[in-house]
Design a protein around this motif. Structure first.
Motif, PDB file in Angstrom:
ATOM      1  N   PHE A 143      65.593  12.440 -74.987  1.00  0.00           N
ATOM      2  CA  PHE A 143      65.322  13.827 -74.592  1.00  0.00           C
ATOM      3  C   PHE A 143      66.494  14.726 -75.011  1.00  0.00           C
ATOM      4  O   PHE A 143      67.654  14.445 -74.687  1.00  0.00           O
ATOM      5  N   ASN A 144      66.187  15.814 -75.727  1.00  0.00           N
ATOM      6  CA  ASN A 144      67.216  16.750 -76.199  1.00  0.00           C
ATOM      7  C   ASN A 144      67.332  17.894 -75.187  1.00  0.00           C
ATOM      8  O   ASN A 144      66.601  18.878 -75.242  1.00  0.00           O
ATOM      9  N   LYS A 145      68.280  17.749 -74.299  1.00  0.00           N
ATOM     10  CA  LYS A 145      68.434  18.696 -73.194  1.00  0.00           C
ATOM     11  C   LYS A 145      68.753  20.105 -73.696  1.00  0.00           C
ATOM     12  O   LYS A 145      68.181  21.095 -73.223  1.00  0.00           O
ATOM     13  N   SER A 151      64.793  26.582 -75.693  1.00  0.00           N
ATOM     14  CA  SER A 151      63.407  27.015 -75.908  1.00  0.00           C
ATOM     15  C   SER A 151      62.838  27.728 -74.688  1.00  0.00           C
ATOM     16  O   SER A 151      61.858  28.471 -74.805  1.00  0.00           O
ATOM     17  N   PHE A 152      63.437  27.524 -73.525  1.00  0.00           N
ATOM     18  CA  PHE A 152      62.980  28.178 -72.302  1.00  0.00           C
ATOM     19  C   PHE A 152      63.634  29.535 -72.071  1.00  0.00           C
ATOM     20  O   PHE A 152      63.215  30.300 -71.207  1.00  0.00           O
ATOM     21  N   LEU A 153      64.692  29.834 -72.838  1.00  0.00           N
ATOM     22  CA  LEU A 153      65.450  31.065 -72.617  1.00  0.00           C
ATOM     23  C   LEU A 153      64.714  32.276 -73.179  1.00  0.00           C
ATOM     24  O   LEU A 153      64.011  32.188 -74.186  1.00  0.00           O
ATOM     25  N   HIS A 191      70.971  25.242 -56.936  1.00  0.00           N
ATOM     26  CA  HIS A 191      69.634  25.679 -57.327  1.00  0.00           C
ATOM     27  C   HIS A 191      69.656  26.556 -58.582  1.00  0.00           C
ATOM     28  O   HIS A 191      68.614  26.739 -59.209  1.00  0.00           O
ATOM     29  N   ALA A 192      70.814  27.102 -58.919  1.00  0.00           N
ATOM     30  CA  ALA A 192      70.887  28.038 -60.048  1.00  0.00           C
ATOM     31  C   ALA A 192      71.074  27.338 -61.381  1.00  0.00           C
ATOM     32  O   ALA A 192      71.038  27.983 -62.422  1.00  0.00           O
ATOM     33  N   GLN A 193      71.277  26.017 -61.383  1.00  0.00           N
ATOM     34  CA  GLN A 193      71.493  25.276 -62.614  1.00  0.00           C
ATOM     35  C   GLN A 193      70.331  24.331 -62.895  1.00  0.00           C
ATOM     36  O   GLN A 193      69.725  23.791 -61.970  1.00  0.00           O
ATOM     37  N   CYS A 194      70.048  24.136 -64.177  1.00  0.00           N
ATOM     38  CA  CYS A 194      68.991  23.212 -64.601  1.00  0.00           C
ATOM     39  C   CYS A 194      69.610  21.850 -64.905  1.00  0.00           C
ATOM     40  O   CYS A 194      70.429  21.733 -65.824  1.00  0.00           O
ATOM     41  N   SER A 195      69.243  20.848 -64.143  1.00  0.00           N
ATOM     42  CA  SER A 195      69.677  19.489 -64.447  1.00  0.00           C
ATOM     43  C   SER A 195      68.794  18.908 -65.542  1.00  0.00           C
ATOM     44  O   SER A 195      67.760  19.476 -65.898  1.00  0.00           O
ATOM     45  N   GLU A 196      69.175  17.765 -66.063  1.00  0.00           N
ATOM     46  CA  GLU A 196      68.355  17.115 -67.083  1.00  0.00           C
ATOM     47  C   GLU A 196      66.985  16.747 -66.519  1.00  0.00           C
ATOM     48  O   GLU A 196      65.967  16.917 -67.193  1.00  0.00           O
ATOM     49  N   THR A 197      66.967  16.268 -65.272  1.00  0.00           N
ATOM     50  CA  THR A 197      65.684  15.936 -64.641  1.00  0.00           C
ATOM     51  C   THR A 197      64.801  17.170 -64.509  1.00  0.00           C
ATOM     52  O   THR A 197      63.586  17.114 -64.773  1.00  0.00           O
ATOM     53  N   ASP A 198      65.386  18.299 -64.118  1.00  0.00           N
ATOM     54  CA  ASP A 198      64.623  19.555 -64.028  1.00  0.00           C
ATOM     55  C   ASP A 198      63.965  19.886 -65.364  1.00  0.00           C
ATOM     56  O   ASP A 198      62.778  20.231 -65.417  1.00  0.00           O
ATOM     57  N   LEU A 199      64.750  19.792 -66.428  1.00  0.00           N
ATOM     58  CA  LEU A 199      64.251  20.170 -67.754  1.00  0.00           C
ATOM     59  C   LEU A 199      63.164  19.215 -68.239  1.00  0.00           C
ATOM     60  O   LEU A 199      62.196  19.636 -68.873  1.00  0.00           O
ATOM     61  N   ILE A 200      63.328  17.929 -67.947  1.00  0.00           N
ATOM     62  CA  ILE A 200      62.289  16.964 -68.329  1.00  0.00           C
ATOM     63  C   ILE A 200      60.980  17.294 -67.631  1.00  0.00           C
ATOM     64  O   ILE A 200      59.903  17.322 -68.251  1.00  0.00           O
ATOM     65  N   ILE A 201      61.059  17.566 -66.325  1.00  0.00           N
ATOM     66  CA  ILE A 201      59.844  17.865 -65.557  1.00  0.00           C
ATOM     67  C   ILE A 201      59.203  19.151 -66.052  1.00  0.00           C
ATOM     68  O   ILE A 201      57.976  19.222 -66.249  1.00  0.00           O
ATOM     69  N   MET A 202      60.019  20.192 -66.276  1.00  0.00           N
ATOM     70  CA  MET A 202      59.484  21.457 -66.773  1.00  0.00           C
ATOM     71  C   MET A 202      58.785  21.264 -68.108  1.00  0.00           C
ATOM     72  O   MET A 202      57.676  21.758 -68.322  1.00  0.00           O
ATOM     73  N   TYR A 203      59.448  20.545 -69.006  1.00  0.00           N
ATOM     74  CA  TYR A 203      58.897  20.350 -70.353  1.00  0.00           C
ATOM     75  C   TYR A 203      57.577  19.592 -70.289  1.00  0.00           C
ATOM     76  O   TYR A 203      56.604  19.963 -70.958  1.00  0.00           O
ATOM     77  N   ARG A 204      57.509  18.522 -69.481  1.00  0.00           N
ATOM     78  CA  ARG A 204      56.295  17.715 -69.404  1.00  0.00           C
ATOM     79  C   ARG A 204      55.159  18.467 -68.710  1.00  0.00           C
ATOM     80  O   ARG A 204      53.995  18.313 -69.090  1.00  0.00           O
ATOM     81  N   ILE A 205      55.480  19.279 -67.710  1.00  0.00           N
ATOM     82  CA  ILE A 205      54.436  20.087 -67.072  1.00  0.00           C
ATOM     83  C   ILE A 205      53.863  21.086 -68.067  1.00  0.00           C
ATOM     84  O   ILE A 205      52.638  21.242 -68.186  1.00  0.00           O
ATOM     85  N   LEU A 206      54.750  21.754 -68.801  1.00  0.00           N
ATOM     86  CA  LEU A 206      54.295  22.756 -69.766  1.00  0.00           C
ATOM     87  C   LEU A 206      53.533  22.123 -70.928  1.00  0.00           C
ATOM     88  O   LEU A 206      52.708  22.784 -71.564  1.00  0.00           O
TER      89      LEU A 206
END
Length: 373
Positions: A143-145, A151-153, A191-206
């Motif tokens: 996974f490329n964090k 890409s989300f910015l 809560h203001a920072q994106c962890s790697e797990t956050d980004l993986i979940i966001m990417y897979r949901i999208l």
């Protein structure tokens, strides 16, 4: 020699039976071991719970958001809309006794054995149990964090992108991240920072790729149990699991999920989003529309025969651009200060817990020494 040994065993059994009878009146009485009782009283009895929040997906659909359909595809709609009563003492004992052995998560609450199996996830959490779903984060070794975060910015060239601050995300991605850190994978801070797990979940949901939600929920539960100062997640879900398994809740202290805990209009406004008609927009989009309208009104179409060099309009645009950049820098600075303050509080809490443990050990050793004399 055999007979005194039997007497000792008889006395030991009598003492243990008496102790069991005395353990029914308090929360510590739900624990069968004296050492567990002492540990629970010192470090778990006042353990904080993460504030329970919920969403109403129909409300987001009515306000023209696109992510609700993705949530429904993942099968976590019911989980995110949970409301009701939860029982803090039951939640603390649930986590205190939580164990992972031979691939199975289990616990014990008020004499009831609980196994977190497919029956619990299907009938209580009502999440899909899919064999081919992916496990976070072990199934995402490549996974490329950085690339995913950019890409989300809103502005992929944003400075300080490596800090992974959520404030620069597009509106739907920003809201989705908020729902992850408060509902799907709740944590007590950062809560203001994106962890790697956050980004993986966001990417897979999208991307509409199914995730193994039961495994993810269990992992988060066990992680919170092992961290000394971490607040305990999923209080409502844990309480409903206890009720489903037949734990006695009569005369139990409870708290309720209130309407004010809903992630809705107030949360969106706190994130800086503005309402226009039935939809919400990013404040920069509103500023851009207003600037265009003012420019059209104040600067009529020039005569094509009059060709001029650098005008005041260009200067105006540069000033507005500078103002937006300064506002963005101020916002990023505030978010970094919030992160620093949160981490400072975590360190202080951890140190206080260490002081409490040392004091408890000193009292324990002193009591042992006094018993010897």
């Amino acid at each position: 020699m055999a007979e005194p040994s039997r007497r000792r065993r008889r006395r030991t059994s009598e003492v243990s039976e008496n102790n069991v009878c005395k353990r029914d009146d308090t929360v510590e009485g739900w624990l069968s071991d004296d050492q567990d009782q002492q540990s629970f009283s010192q470090f778990w009895k006042e353990r904080k719970l993460i504030k329970q929040k919920f969403i109403d997906l129909a409300w987001y659909i009515a306000h023209n958001f696109s992510f609700p359909n993705l949530i429904i595809e993942q099968g976590v709609q019911h989980f995110m809309e949970l409301r009701g009563r939860y029982y803090p003492d039951l939640v603390r004992v649930f986590y205190f006794n939580l164990k992972f052995r031979d691939g199975i998560f289990s616990t014990r609450v008020k004499g009831v054995d609980i196994v977190l199996d497919n029956d619990v996830w299907t009938n209580v959490a009502k999440v899909h149990v899919l064999e081919n779903s992916q496990i976070v984060p072990s199934d995402f070794a490549n996974f490329n964090k950085i690339m995913v975060f950019q890409s989300f910015l809103r502005n992929p060239r944003q400075r300080n992108a490596r800090l992974y601050l959520a404030g620069g995300l597009k509106m739907e991605e920003r809201l989705l991240h908020y729902l992850i850190v408060w509902l799907l994978c709740p944590r007590g801070s950062n809560h203001a920072q994106c962890s790697e797990t956050d980004l993986i979940i966001m990417y897979r949901i999208l991307q509409s790729i199914p995730l193994n939600w039961p495994h993810l929920f269990q992992t988060i539960m066990f992680k919170a149990k092992r961290l000394d100062a971490a607040p305990l997640p999923y209080p409502l879900l844990v309480s409903q699991i206890c009720v489903y398994k037949g734990v006695d809740i009569s005369n139990e202290h409870y708290e309720s999920v209130l309407l004010g805990h809903r992630v809705g209009d107030n949360s969106l406004r706190q994130m800086g989003f503005l309402k226009q008609g039935d939809s919400y927009v990013h404040p920069d989009d509103v500023a851009g529309v207003q600037a265009d309208e003012e420019e059209d009104a104040d600067n009529p179409m020039p005569d094509p025969t009059n060709v001029v060099g650098t005008s005041q309009v260009n200067e105006k645009y540069s000033l507005e651009s500078l103002s937006r950049q300064m506002s963005e820098m101020a916002r990023l600075q505030n978010e970094m200060m919030h992160i620093q303050n949160t981490r400072h509080e975590e360190i202080c809490t951890h140190l206080r817990n260490l002081d409490t443990r040392i004091s408890g050990l000193e009292r324990h050793f002193n009591s042992d020494e006094s018993d010897e004399f």
